[in-house]
Design an enzyme around this catalytic site. Structure first.
Site, mmCIF file in Angstrom:
data_model
loop_
_atom_site.group_PDB
_atom_site.id
_atom_site.type_symbol
_atom_site.label_atom_id
_atom_site.label_comp_id
_atom_site.label_asym_id
_atom_site.label_seq_id
_atom_site.Cartn_x
_atom_site.Cartn_y
_atom_site.Cartn_z
ATOM 1 C CE LYS A 53 -4.836 -8.569 -0.284
ATOM 2 N NZ LYS A 53 -5.232 -8.278 -1.649
ATOM 3 C CD GLN A 97 -6.734 -10.032 -4.430
ATOM 4 O OE1 GLN A 97 -6.833 -9.667 -3.265
ATOM 5 N NE2 GLN A 97 -5.583 -10.002 -5.077
ATOM 6 C CG ASP A 120 -5.660 -2.397 -2.642
ATOM 7 O OD1 ASP A 120 -4.735 -2.764 -1.899
ATOM 8 O OD2 ASP A 120 -6.337 -3.163 -3.343
#
Ligand code: NDP
Length: 282
Positions: A53, A97, A120
């Site tokens: 990322k 995460q 997300d």
């Protein structure tokens, strides 16, 4: 006839090039898009994802803030840090995460991300907005699947779509996005009866199971679009999807490979969402 391969590498590169242009434009208007990624603990797979990322951010000109917190970080400490990032106007996207260590309540943490920074697309607000068709941050993996169908020229409208898997991050939202594009959608899971037969009726088959070679060639309708979300290791330790690719590619109309498929598009869609989060502040 062999299936067309929907090449995630080329597609992701195109998406990221578009993001890079958008980021430049944003910067000209005085805003530098920034993504904050929090990694708790030292799960090796998560560390690889987070590094990926950060690399994508760099490629797109997005500022990335990666924070590694020890595995024994308390939920309270994590929530405090999230509140600080939530209040920081220079941070546009926040991503925690997953998975988190067992002592931390994942849902409570996700809820602490403000919806306008939830790149997300996991917070209840964004999930709800997606359900009712409002503008929102779409979860990156299902959004990437839809981009891949579009790139292959597959219009879901009126088609029979089958999604195997019902997780909150892949299966369920993938089904919702297909429904929003007017497919007739069936969701299969571990309690589904006659799964092979249902899959064999699908014009669009999305596999998000997490089992190598789960989808065998008999489960594929000739000419179907097959989107393989799975990331697994086969018996030789080689990366593979949920679909028996070699056989399926002889029967499907188009198919995504693993590696080089949905995973790369998932990463690209995170960049799209981060740029959008920054644009929303202009
Ligand atoms: P989950 O484990 O959360 O969900 C798996 C789903 O598959 C569940 O709904 C489960 O059913 C179903 N399932 C499991 N076994 C069977 C079976 N024998 N028959 C029918 N259904 C079954 O996984 P995720 O959704 O998080 O991920 C799925 C896969 O996608 C994994 O390989 C993961 O690594 C990969 N992935 C890839 C991403 C990418 O960027 N390409 C991003 C995210 C995930 P039930 O609900 O009944 O238990």
């Amino acid at each position: 006839m062999a299936a067309r391969i929907i090449d995630g590498k080329t597609l992701a590169a195109q998406v990221k090039a578009r993001v890079r242009d958008g980021v430049e434009d944003c910067k000209r208007q005085g805003v530098e898009p920034c993504l904050a990624v929090l990694l708790v603990g030292d799960d090796p797979a998560s560390a690889v994802y987070v590094r990926g990322k950060a690399r994508d951010c760099e490629e797109c000109g997005i500022r990335s803030l990666v924070e590694r917190l020890p595995a024994d970080t308390t939920q309270e400490a994590l929530l405090v840090r999230l509140a600080q990032l939530a209040a920081d106007d220079s941070v546009h996207g926040i991503l925690v995460q997953l998975p988190l260590p067992a002592h931390i309540d994942e849902r409570a943490v996700i809820k602490a991300i403000p919806p306008e920074k939830d790149v997300d697309g996991f917070t209840p607000v964004n999930v709800g907005r997606m359900m009712i068709g409002e503008t929102c941050f779409l979860p990156c993996t299902p959004a990437g699947c839809m981009e891949m169908l579009d790139a292959a020229g597959v219009d879901p409208a009126g088609k029979r779509a089958v999604v195997i898997g019902r997780s909150n991050i892949v299966g369920k939202p993938a089904a919702m996005l297909l429904l929003a594009r007017n497919a007739t959608v069936t969701i299969c899971h571990s309690r589904t009866k006659n799964l092979a037969k249902i899959c064999a009726e699908a014009d669009i088959l999305v596999a998000a199971v997490g089992r190598p070679k789960f989808v065998t060639v008999d489960m594929i309708k000739p000419g179907a679009a097959v989107i393989d979300v799975g990331i697994n290791r086969d018996e030789n330790g080689k990366l593979c999807g949920d679909v028996d690719f070699a056989a399926a590619a002889e029967k499907a109309g188009c198919i995504t490979p693993v590696p080089g498929g949905v995973g790369l598009m998932t990463r690209a869609m995170l960049m799209v969402n981060t740029l959008q989060a920054a644009r929303n502040t202009l």
